[in-house]
Structures are given as C-alpha cells and as structure tokens.
Motif scaffolding. Structure first.
Motif, short mmCIF file in Angstrom:
data_model
loop_
_atom_site.label_atom_id
_atom_site.label_comp_id
_atom_site.label_asym_id
_atom_site.label_seq_id
_atom_site.Cartn_x
_atom_site.Cartn_y
_atom_site.Cartn_z
N LYS A 105 0.70 -1.03 -0.13
CA LYS A 105 0.35 0.12 -0.05
C LYS A 105 0.52 1.60 -0.18
N ALA A 106 1.99 1.50 1.07
CA ALA A 106 2.84 2.50 0.92
C ALA A 106 3.40 2.63 -0.18
N ALA A 107 3.20 2.01 -1.56
CA ALA A 107 4.32 1.88 -2.69
C ALA A 107 3.28 2.70 -3.18
N PHE A 108 1.91 2.79 -2.75
CA PHE A 108 0.97 4.10 -4.23
C PHE A 108 1.50 5.32 -3.43
N LEU A 109 0.75 6.18 -4.65
CA LEU A 109 0.20 7.82 -4.22
C LEU A 109 -0.67 7.56 -3.70
N ASP A 110 -0.51 8.47 -2.40
CA ASP A 110 -1.80 8.57 -1.89
C ASP A 110 -3.35 9.20 -2.26
N HIS A 111 -4.32 8.66 -2.72
CA HIS A 111 -5.38 9.01 -3.78
C HIS A 111 -6.26 9.67 -2.71
N SER A 112 -6.62 10.49 -2.44
CA SER A 112 -7.81 10.63 -1.80
C SER A 112 -9.68 10.66 -2.44
N GLU A 113 -10.36 9.46 -1.83
CA GLU A 113 -11.29 8.77 -2.22
C GLU A 113 -12.49 10.18 -0.99
N THR A 114 -13.61 9.96 -1.58
CA THR A 114 -15.03 10.60 -0.81
C THR A 114 -14.42 9.09 0.42
N LEU A 115 -15.65 9.83 1.49
CA LEU A 115 -15.27 9.38 2.75
C LEU A 115 -16.11 8.22 2.51
N TRP A 116 -17.19 7.98 1.74
CA TRP A 116 -17.97 6.72 1.24
C TRP A 116 -17.45 5.91 0.69
N MET A 117 -16.51 5.81 0.30
CA MET A 117 -15.79 5.16 -1.19
C MET A 117 -14.98 4.14 0.31
N ARG A 118 -14.60 5.51 0.98
CA ARG A 118 -13.35 4.72 1.90
C ARG A 118 -14.27 4.06 2.81
N SER A 119 -15.27 4.04 3.08
CA SER A 119 -16.37 3.84 4.23
C SER A 119 -16.59 2.14 4.06
N ALA A 120 -16.27 2.03 2.81
CA ALA A 120 -16.96 0.96 1.74
C ALA A 120 -16.10 -0.02 1.79
N ALA A 121 -14.78 0.69 1.72
CA ALA A 121 -13.36 -0.61 1.65
C ALA A 121 -13.16 -0.54 2.99
N ALA A 122 -13.26 0.14 4.00
CA ALA A 122 -12.99 -0.44 5.19
C ALA A 122 -13.41 -1.26 5.83
N TRP A 123 -15.23 -1.04 5.75
CA TRP A 123 -16.45 -2.15 5.88
C TRP A 123 -16.05 -3.92 5.19
N ARG A 124 -15.69 -3.76 3.58
CA ARG A 124 -15.01 -4.60 2.78
C ARG A 124 -13.62 -5.27 3.51
N ASP A 125 -12.38 -4.78 3.80
CA ASP A 125 -11.20 -5.17 4.57
C ASP A 125 -11.38 -5.56 6.09
N GLY A 126 -12.31 -4.30 6.50
CA GLY A 126 -12.04 -4.76 8.27
C GLY A 126 -12.68 -5.06 8.93
N GLY A 127 -14.37 -5.01 8.09
CA GLY A 127 -15.48 -5.82 8.87
C GLY A 127 -16.06 -4.19 9.57
N LEU A 128 -16.76 -4.80 10.88
CA LEU A 128 -17.03 -3.39 11.50
C LEU A 128 -15.98 -2.99 11.79
N THR A 129 -15.49 -3.26 12.82
CA THR A 129 -13.78 -1.93 13.29
C THR A 129 -13.08 -1.08 12.13
N GLY A 130 -13.06 -2.47 11.08
CA GLY A 130 -12.61 -1.40 10.05
C GLY A 130 -13.37 0.08 9.78
N LEU A 131 -14.55 0.16 9.70
CA LEU A 131 -15.31 0.78 9.79
C LEU A 131 -15.72 1.99 10.16
N LEU A 132 -15.54 1.91 12.11
CA LEU A 132 -15.97 2.55 12.99
C LEU A 132 -14.64 3.15 13.03
N ASN A 133 -13.15 2.41 12.47
CA ASN A 133 -12.07 3.08 12.68
C ASN A 133 -11.63 4.56 11.68
N GLU A 134 -12.46 3.77 10.56
CA GLU A 134 -12.50 5.24 9.60
C GLU A 134 -13.44 6.46 9.94
#
Lengths: 531, 665
Positions: A96-125
């Motif tokens: 992940k660190a090798a790529f440039l940071d790309h700012s996504e909307t909160l929705w996208m990030r939340s969805a990705a966090a939900w997919r990757d980390g489940g509830l904890t990931g979402l809350l963390n995000e």
C-alpha cells in the motif's frame, strides 16, 4: 519447562465405546511410575555425522559426504534451497505504501474499510476522518470502537491466542517446528502409494511420484499459508490443503501429463468464521474430512463431494488446533488452545472432554489399532507419564549437548513399533539443538517404550517436520524435512512382531538382552502396571 | 396411499409415530416461542418493567389462551401436511414450464390453499396478541354527520392478508426450493444435538424470509390493496373511516411500527412452521435398525433382506439401505448375521437377497445413465452422420467424423448389451457381453483407437492424438444438441438436412411434414417467452437423473464394506462367489458415470446456498455418487490386492481394475 507424553490405554485391542473407555481409565486410574529420562538414550552423534538407518537394532550413521552420495542417488530425496523459491517480496498491506495517496470520498473509504476490516474497520475509518463527518458521529463511533476493543481484550485475555495474527496463529499451533521460517511447510505421503505432496514457502504444492516423470505444481489464488496437506484415503487423486482462509481439495489426475493443473481442479470449501485452518484429517474410510481452526469453536465435518459441512460446536476451549483421526476410524482427537482436549467418537459424534491437564495438548498420535492415544501436554509434570523427556545433558566430544524439553510433534509408525518425537531446541544456543528422538514401542503383552536413538542431520540444520511412510514393507520409514529445505528418509529395518515376514536386512526388533549394549541396564522407560 | 399392504406396518408403526413425536415437540416448543414473540412485539425501551407486566397479564388472558390453542391446531395441521407431502426423492423440474406445472398441480393447489388459510389464522392470532390498534376488524367511528357506525380497521385486515400471503409464498417457495424433500445426513448425530445445531440457521432463515415476504406483500398491497379492502367493506357492510389515512399509500405504509409488527409476526409464523419441518426431518431420518435374522417367523417381513427389495414406500427402502450401510461399517455382530448360512440347508439367503438388491440398484442406475447418454448422443451423432455422409468420401474430414460410428451400432449395440447383461442377471457371470467388443459404446473411443489399426485415410493417421480433442469430443455432440433441441425431447435428426443432401430421397409427405415441423419450431423459437418457458434448465436433467442416488450411495457403501469385512470375517466364502458380479457392476457403473460427467453441465457445480432451509443436497448427489463409487472400488481393491487377479472377469474390466490396483484412477 519440561514436558511429558502420556498415554491413555483402552481395554486391550479394541475400544468398544467411550463409556467403556472412561470406565477403564477411571478404574485403572493413572499409574504413577518411576520416571526415567532421556539419559538412557545413546548420546547424540558427533558433529558431521548423520543418521542413516536402523539396522540390526542399532542406528547407523555416516559422514556427510557418504550421506549426500546416497541421498542424491535416491529419487525421492529432494532439496529445496531457499534461494530457489520465488517469494512474495512484500505482503499486500505493505505494498500500500508504494502507491501515491489518492483521496477518495468518505463513502468510498467507508465501503472499502467495511469490506476489508468489517465493523471495526468501518468505525476506525469514521473515527479517524473526523474532519469530514459530523462530530457526534465520530465521537460515538470512537466510543463504540473503544467498547469493542475493551470487550475483545477481555475475550482475548480469556483466550490469548485470539489476539495473534493468522500467520502467527498457524505458526503457534502447527505441527511443524518454526513454521513461518520453514522452506517445506507441509508434507504428506499418499496413504497407499509411494507418492507425496510437499507444500513450500512460496505457497505452491509439488507432487512427487517415483513412477512418473511429471511433478505437478499446484497453485491457487486462495492457497496461502499452507498449514497442512493430507491425501484422501481410498482415492488416488484428492489432496486436501488447509489454507489461511479456506480449505482446498485438489483433484490431481495421476495419469495426467500436465505440470500445472488449473485451479478448476480444486474445490474450495469455506465456512464463515472458520479460518485460518490449522489442521485437517480424513476419515480412514475416505468419506469425511474434518477441519479445525483455532478461532472457531466448531469443528467442521465436511462431505467433500457435496461441499456441505456439519459444524460440531462445543463451547469451551476457544477453538480447535489439532486433529488426529484414529487409524481404525472410530475416534478423533481434537485439541484446543486451552488446557482441554476432546476425544470424539465418530459414530454418533459425541465427545469426551479431557480437562485435567496443566497445559494445552500440542500433539497426539494413535496406535495402529486405535486403542491407545499418546499425547503431549505443555507444562505437565505429574500423573501417568510414559516418558520423561525433560532436558538432559549429554557429554559428547564436541561439548555438552542439551536435549529435551518441549515436544513439537509425535509420529507413530503404521505398525506401531517406532515412535518418533520431535523435540524443540533453542535456536540461539548451539548446544541445544532440535532433535528427533526415536523410541521402540511394544503393545503386547504390556505397553512399553524403549529407547532407540536420535535422528540427526547435517550440522547446523534442524529437523522441522517428520512423517512415517504409511506402508513401508521392511519396517518403518521416517521422512524428515530439514530447515535447509532438504527432505531425507531414514529407514528403520526390523521384523514386525505382529506380522512376521521376510525383510531385506531386518533383525528382530523385539529386545533380546544379549544383543543390547551393556551400558543400558534399565531400558524400559515406562512399564505399564496392569491392575 | 401406499400400494403394498404388507409394508404399511412400517408407516403405521414407525413413520406415524415419528411424525407424531415431531409434532408433539413442535407444539411443546410453541409456548416459549410465543413468549419470545410477545416480548419482542411489546417491547419498549423506555418502560421495561411495564413491558414485562403487560406481557405477563397478556399471556394469562383468555384470548391469549384461545389463540394459543388455535396456533397449536395450526402446528398440528402443518405437521400433517408435511407428513403427507414429504418425499425422499426430490422432484426436479427440467424446464420452467414443468415448474409451473408443479406449482399448479391440484395436489399442490390444495396444500397452497391450506397454508394460505393457516397463515391467515396465525395472522389473526398475532393481531390479537399484539392487541393495541390491530385487535379487531371493525370499530365504531363517528361519521362526519356525527352518526356512529362500524368502520373497517385496515390494520387488522393487513395482518390477516400478510398471514395469508406469507403462507402462500411459503408453500410456493417450498415447491421451488424442494422444502418437502427430506435428505439424509452423512454425519449421524443425536436428535437433540442436531436440533440445537440447526436452530440458529432456522432463526436466521425465517427472519430473512419473513423480511422478503413482507417486502413483497407491501409492494403488492400498495398497488392492489384497494381490492380486498373494498371487498371486505362490501361483504361485511363496513365503512371506511375518512379521518384515517388509507394504508395503501406511501404515508400509510411507511409506518415503522406497523412494518416492525408485520415483520415480527411473519418471522414468528415462519419460525414455528420451519421448526415443525426441521423436527419432522430430524425424527424421520433417524436410523432405524432392522433385524437381519428374524427371531420369530411372524416378524420375517420386517427383517432387512425382506425389506430391502420393496419399492414402496420409498422411505422404508431408504431407511433400510441406510441401516445396511451403517451395519456393514460399524457392527461386526450384525455383519456376521448377514454372512451366515441358513440353519437347515446352509444357504446364504441373507447375503444373496442383500447383494441382489444392491446390484439391481446399481444396474438400474447404469442403465438409466446409458439410456440418457444415448438420447443425447443420438441427437448429435445422427446429425453429424447425416452431414458427414457426403464428406466421408472426400478426404476432407472433420474431427466429428471419428465420433460418429455407423447408425446400426447406435440403434442396436447399447440396448443389446443391456438386454444381455440384464438377462444374464446375477446367476450367470456377467462377463460374456463384455469381452472386448470394440465397437460397442462401452469401449471408450481411446481404447477403440488403441486396439484398431489406424485407418490411413483417417485424420488421425500420422498425427499426434491430442488428448484435448479427445476430451472435447462428447461436447461436440451435445453443444449442438443444446442449441437445436430447445426442450423438445426427440427432435428429428433429419430436420437439419442441408438442401444439398436431399438426394437421400425421403418420401414427399415426410419431407413436407418435416418442413412444417421445422417452421413451427422456428416460429416458437423466436418468441422469447416460450423460449424462456421451454428452455431446459442447465444441470436439471443431470440432477433429475441422480435424484434418488442416495440409495445407490448406500448400496455401494454397504456392498463395499461387506466385501471388505468378508476378507477376514466371511467363514463360508459366501461373498467370494458374488465378487466377480459385484466388481463387474461397479466397474460398469463407473464407466457410465465417467461418460456422463463428460457431458456439458454434468460437472458444473451448483451455486452453493448456505443458510437455506430448502435442502440442496440433491443438487450435489451425483458428485457424492461419483466419489463414493471410486472409494468403494478402491476399498475392495486395497483389501484384496493381488488376490483379485484370481477373480474371473473380462479383459477390459481386468485392465480397468489394474488401474485401480495401481492407484491411477
């Protein structure tokens, strides 16, 4: 820091049922015996010598060059140098660190966090991106997150293994010594033919067959962190693989000339919450497969062809780490991360709890008739102990060598005459190597363990994994995978007492006192007292 | 209901009692379920103590006891319906139109109606139990002119209609998902543990199913709600309260408390019904131990060798086969009874009866598979033959030519092989028809090619035989079949004659008819709806072929375990005499199964549905059968090893067996 193995002993040859078994054990009780030690073993070999085979009741050794010459001529001895394997240079998260940071909307990030980390990931995000969300939302999600962490830390304090990452968990509960660093991560002989599967550090599996020139390499997207491989009995092709997220069952056509079977040949068996899978076992009749995960309190019984499973849920223990199906098919040993293990009876699938232990059961093996179970317990010091494997110091020409302590795994040969114990060493100090101690065992008229010797490899190389060949005709054949990536086979030539037949260079394995060296007067480590 | 009177003892003595026990347990489980339902429906976060006292007073009230009795009656009725409609062999619809046929079948219609009614009753009970604004159908309201009159309580009506709708959709979905199918588990567990293990699944499934049903109902009510409302108003002479919002509007339906109550009621309804179904399945599939040797002569019809060959009732046959598989695996004492000789006379009657029945089952499946394969193959082969007949003269041949042998073989050989093998029965060795008959379809194409010298004219001459092409071969037939058949079972092969080939001179009339038929078919093929209805569902025919394969799986297991045990336990050599025919029928089946799995869609896996009440094991039975068959043969070959070389069998089977002995299958 010492560890013992102990036996429970069924009534004679067959085990009529769990009730009878319990009666027997309670009736007989645990027998206290005078503990003897590894000191009865012949001292380890001097450096540079390796164990070759057992013949005429003693272990023969040779120097390195001899051994290499012999090993290279044998088609089944393999060497996987660490350098030859193409490893994943980075894990996915670090890339992940090798790529440039790309700012996504909160929705996208939340969805990705939900997919990757489940509830904890979402809350963390949500908590971390407090600039974009309303204050009440970030505060409340922070509170929920803290609450969740508190609960999980409480749960984790009950079952500390749940806080481990899945790789660490496999390494902790695997039968392989130092699994994460192993070149050969899993090994399995085919139960009927001279064919074996080797799982390597780069997550590929190779199948070797001396009768065929092709060595199929199995790779699959989901085949990561292989903890165990097992061939299906009464089948030529099916190979079950315990992976990080699922179970794979490969169907490798033995007549196929393809060296890279497609991933369509693999069945994927997964169940939510059942990962990582650390241990699998086929029923000896080949109809069922059981799998265990230290995270899941349920043990799965799979009907592989139908891809359906029955979870056998029992509360307590916090998971299942190791499974072993008795060779007669009647019982399954299932150990948990806690000081508890269960013996399942496979007809109606009821279990018997064995909670009376000091530590968790690390490994176990069944006698060929399924009437005796030998298991090792971490930190156990009393009760019926068949062998005392506490640390013992040997004086050798190269200095003192300390052997013993923790047991990594046990293996009993299919005839029930040799028992191999893989003892953990200390990698930091050269005087405490990991070593394989081999016992001679005898079931009749009383259960007996006699020392046979140590199996050693090249200097600086430790054994990581061992398995007996399921049908070696001249005795027993122990296959050892070493830390250097080498796989060697150590034959034990003897005549079986139960089924006498003509071997190549066998001598009767049953102890004849006059044949033994004179300096081991009290050979029997444990003699069962029949009440 | 059942044709054979003799076996009604089983229905009377076992199945009915088991069903009664399951219904009794379902009724006993009703009070706790209702209590949970009442608490959930009345729960208010702000007044927890008030909730509890309300619930307690409600549960002891007269109306609650009355509705409880009604609910008990509904459960008993559901239990009877399940008992009446249950089946151990799933009915698989091969096309959408067949599915519609099943749904509209009178028998099914009766059941749907019954479920609909019972759903309405449960809906009424729920409305009464929740009370509050749902309690009665009508209430007195003041009209604008101040004159009191009876008005319709639409909330109550919605509850009744929801109940009916959920009941109906439960019944219809039951047909689609084969809820009536009772499957047997490969893992035996005690009833309580099985129940406990499946309980979370039932809760999850009933709540999700209730959610979907309520969603569908609301959509329906939004559009068509005025019809039942107007009808009820008219028949009961009720009025609509103009002060209250009608419910078939967005504002009316977006009432969260109403939605919650509807959902929780539907969940309650489905949960009680699914629990009844689950208990029935658990009780009825419990292992029943049949005696092998009758202890009294009047019980002779109840012992295993007598029960096995019975065709009806199916559940009896299945339980008997399950018992056979288990006894052969686990019970040495009962095995010894099977392998024993009759006391006067010394005949192995038990073994003969069991073995004969198992072999019959296997032969039946083999025959079915070959027949199916033939219908698929004939379609494709005849087609390619007709188009290839001209090409054959030219040197330019296609790959399909090799796969289209002369039609005479097609029509005759497989059938004759079967006729012989079946007529040969068990007494005569089955080897005769299977001496290498290279032109028979039993010889695999590869084998045929190996044995026969390669024709220099054939495209295979001098070329490397690509296994890829060989493997694809059967697909060539059937892909073409699929694209042309369009669900009609027997399309005429001649329908695809190209104009050039009309030189084969069929009569004018038949030609004309053929053209008409073609036109009709083409006409229908263009209509999307008809195509949709008549198109074959992929896999469905394969599933239907193996629908009762659980019986074959047990027969294979039973036979192979018994043969394995006979190696050490058979004192009189009872099994040895039948070993050649057992091996032969297993190998034949193996060949047929292998060929079947080369057809398209046969080896494609169905989508795994987890967490569904409808048992989908029937979808994977063919894979289970294939695995069991291989394991069974391996079990025999590993036990007997090289001794099998002394067994008399045809050369082809010996070759096949040699593969098994070398672990190359």
């Amino acid at each position: 820091m010492c560890q013992h193995s102990r036996v429970f002993d069924g009534p004679g040859i067959s085990l009529p049922g769990v009730t009878a078994l319990r009666l027997q054990v309670e009736g007989a009780g645990f027998v206290r015996v005078k503990m003897c030690s590894l000191a009865l073993f012949p001292p380890p070999l001097p450096s540079g010598q390796t164990t070759l085979c057992e013949s005429n009741n003693e272990l023969l050794s040779g120097t390195n060059s001899e051994e290499r010459l012999k090993q290279d001529s044998s088609p089944l001895s393999l060497h996987f140098p660490r350098e030859s394997l193409k490893l994943h240079s980075r894990t996915e998260s670090s890339s992940k660190a090798a790529f440039l940071d790309h700012s996504e909307t909160l929705w996208m990030r939340s969805a990705a966090a939900w997919r990757d980390g489940g509830l904890t990931g979402l809350l963390n995000e949500i908590t971390t991106s407090h600039a974009e969300v309303p204050k009440w939302l970030s505060v409340s999600s922070g509170c929920v997150l803290a609450l969740l962490r508190w609960v999980s830390s409480f749960h984790g304090s009950l079952f500390p293994h749940l806080t481990l990452s899945s790789e660490d968990m496999i390494a902790e509960f695997s039968q392989v010594l130092n699994w994460s660093d192993c070149v050969v991560r899993a090994f399995a002989w085919h139960p009927h033919t001279d064919k074996f599967a080797v799982a390597l550090l780069d997550d590929s599996i190779k199948i070797y067959n001396p009768k065929s020139a092709t060595t199929p390499t199995l790779k699959h997207r989901l085949q990561r962190s292989v903890a165990a491989v097992r061939w299906k009995p009464l089948c030529a092709s099916a190979l079950a693989v315990a992976c990080q997220n699922c179970l794979l069952v490969w169907h490798v056509d033995p007549c196929s000339l393809s060296t890279r079977p497609s991933s369509g040949c693999a069945q994927v068996l997964s169940y939510p919450g059942h990962s990582p899978v650390t241990s699998i076992a086929w029923s000896p009749s080949g109809s069922l497969l059981v799998s265990a995960s230290p995270v899941d309190t349920a043990m799965m019984v799979w009907d592989v062809a139908a891809e359906s499973c029955v979870p056998l849920q029992r509360v307590g223990g916090g998971g299942v780490t190791f499974l072993s199906w008795s060779p007669d098919g009647s019982h399954v040993l299932a150990s948990t991360p806690s000081a508890l293990f269960r013996v399942w009876e496979t007809r109606m699938w009821t279990c018997e709890r064995w909670p009376c232990l000091k530590g968790r059961c690390q490994s176990g093996c069944w006698s060929p008739d399924g009437s005796r179970l030998l298991f090792t317990v971490q930190g156990e010091t009393t009760a019926a102990v068949v062998a005392d494997l506490s640390e013992t110091t040997f004086n050798t020409p190269d200095g003192e060598i300390i052997v013993g302590g923790k047991i990594q795994s046990l293996a009993w040969d299919p005839r029930g005459e040799r028992l191999a114990v893989l003892l953990k060493g200390d990698p930091q100090t050269s005087s405490r190597p990991a070593i394989i101690a081999v016992f001679k065992t005898r079931a009749n008229p009383i259960f007996e363990l006699l020392p046979c010797g140590f199996v050693q490899g090249e200097p600086g190389v430790e054994p990581r994994l061992m398995q007996f060949h399921p049908n070696f005709r001249h005795g027993a054949l122990l296959t050892v995978c070493w830390s250097s990536g080498r796989i060697t086979h150590v034959p034990f030539y003897f005549l079986s007492a139960a089924t006498p037949h003509i071997g190549l260079s066998g001598s009767p394995s049953m102890p004849h006192p006059q044949e033994r060296p004179a300096d081991f007067p009290n050979q029997s480590l444990f003699t069962e007292l029949i009440s | 209901m059942f044709s054979t009177e003799a076996n009604c003892w089983f229905i009377r003595k076992v199945i009915c009692w088991r069903a009664a026990a399951s219904i009794a347990w379902a009724v006993l489980l009703l009070p706790p379920t209702t209590a949970v339902f009442v608490i959930l429906s009345k729960f208010s976060l702000l007044h927890p103590i008030q909730t509890v006292t309300e619930c307690l007073s409600l549960m002891t009230s007269a109306s609650a006891i009355f509705s409880f009795i009604l609910l008990g009656g509904v459960i008993i009725m559901v239990g009877f319906l399940i008992l009446e409609y249950h089946t151990v062999i799933p009915t698989i619809a091969c096309s959408k139109i067949a599915l519609f046929g099943q749904l509209l079948h009178p028998r099914q219609f009766v059941s749907s109606l019954a479920y609909c009614l019972m759903g309405m009753i449960v809906g009424w009970c729920c409305a009464v139990t929740i009370g509050f604004r749902y309690e009665t159908l009508c209430y007195s309201c003041a009209q604008s002119d101040g004159y009191p009159q009876m008005c319709l309580n639409e909330h109550h009506l919605v509850f009744l209609l929801t109940g009916a709708f959920v009941g109906l959709s439960h019944s219809l979905l039951g047909v689609i998902h084969n809820l009536n199918y009772v499957s047997f588990h490969s893992v035996q567990q005690y009833k309580y543990l099985r129940f406990k293990g499946s309980l979370p699944l039932v809760v999850k499934f009933s709540s999700s199913q209730a959610f979907y049903s309520v969603r569908n109902f609301i959509a329906l009510y939004f559009f068509l709600g005025y019809i039942p409302r107007a009808w009820v108003c008219k028949t009961l002479n009720l009025h609509l309260d103009s002060a209250v919002h009608p419910l078939d509007s967005i504002a009316g339906l977006l009432d969260l408390s109403l939605l919650y109550h509807l959902w929780i009621s539907a969940t309650f309804l489905l949960f009680t019904w699914y629990i009844t179904l689950l208990l029935f399945r658990i009780f009825v599939t419990e292992v029943y131990s049949f005696p092998v040797q009758p202890s009294f002569t009047e019980d002779a019809h109840q012992c295993l060798p007598k029960v096995l060959p019975e065709e009806q009732p199916k559940i009896l046959k299945f339980l008997a086969l399950q018992d056979l598989a288990l006894l052969s695996q686990h019970s040495p004492s009962r095995r010894s009874e099977v392998l024993s000789l009759s006391q006067p006379g010394g005949h192995p009657h038990n073994w003969n009866a069991i073995c004969k029945e198992c072999l019959c089952l296997l032969a039946d499946l083999t025959q079915r598979l070959v027949a199916y394969h033939e219908t698929v193959a004939i379609n494709g082969r005849a087609k390619s033959m007709s188009s290839g007949s001209e090409k054959r003269s030219s040197s330019e041949t296609s790959g399909t030519e090799e796969l289209s042998p002369r039609p005479a073989f097609l029509m005759k050989t497989p059938a004759s092989v079967f006729a012989r093998s079946l007529a040969g029965g068990l007494q005569s060795p089955l080897t005769a028809p299977f001496t290498p008959d290279l032109d028979s379809p039993f010889a695999s194409p590869a084998l045929r090619r190996l044995a026969a010298p390669v024709d220099p004219g054939s495209p295979w001459y001098g070329t490397v035989q690509s296994p890829h092409l060989m493997r694809r071969a059967p697909k060539l037939w059937s892909t073409s079949t699929d694209s042309h058949v369009n669900g009609s079972p027997q399309p005429s092969p001649a329908s695809h004659l190209s104009p050039k080939e009309e030189s084969s001179k069929p009569s004018f009339l038949s030609q004309f008819l053929q053209n008409r038929k073609d036109q009709v078919k083409n006409f229908f093929a263009k209509r999307v709806l008809i195509m949709y209805l008549f198109n074959k569902l992929p896999e469905a025919s394969s599933q239907a072929l193996f629908a009762d394969s659980q019986a074959h799986i047990w027969a294979l297991e039973g036979l192979s375990y018994l043969v394995q045990a006979s190696f050490s336990e058979d004192q009189f050599g009872v099994v040895q005499t039948t070993l050649p025919s057992i091996l032969c029928s297993m190998l034949l089946l193996q060949e047929a199964v292998d060929r079947h799995f080369k057809l398209p869609h046969a080896s494609s896996k169905p989508v795994r549905t987890t967490g569904s009440m409808g048992d989908s094991t029937y979808k994977t039975l063919r894979f289970a059968l294939r695995a069991t068959l291989k394991t069974a043969i391996y079990r025999i070959t590993t036990t007997f090893g090289d001794h099998l070389k002394a067994v008399q069998m045809s050369a082809e089977h010996r070759k096949r067996l040699q593969h098994f002995l070398e672990y190359k299958e």
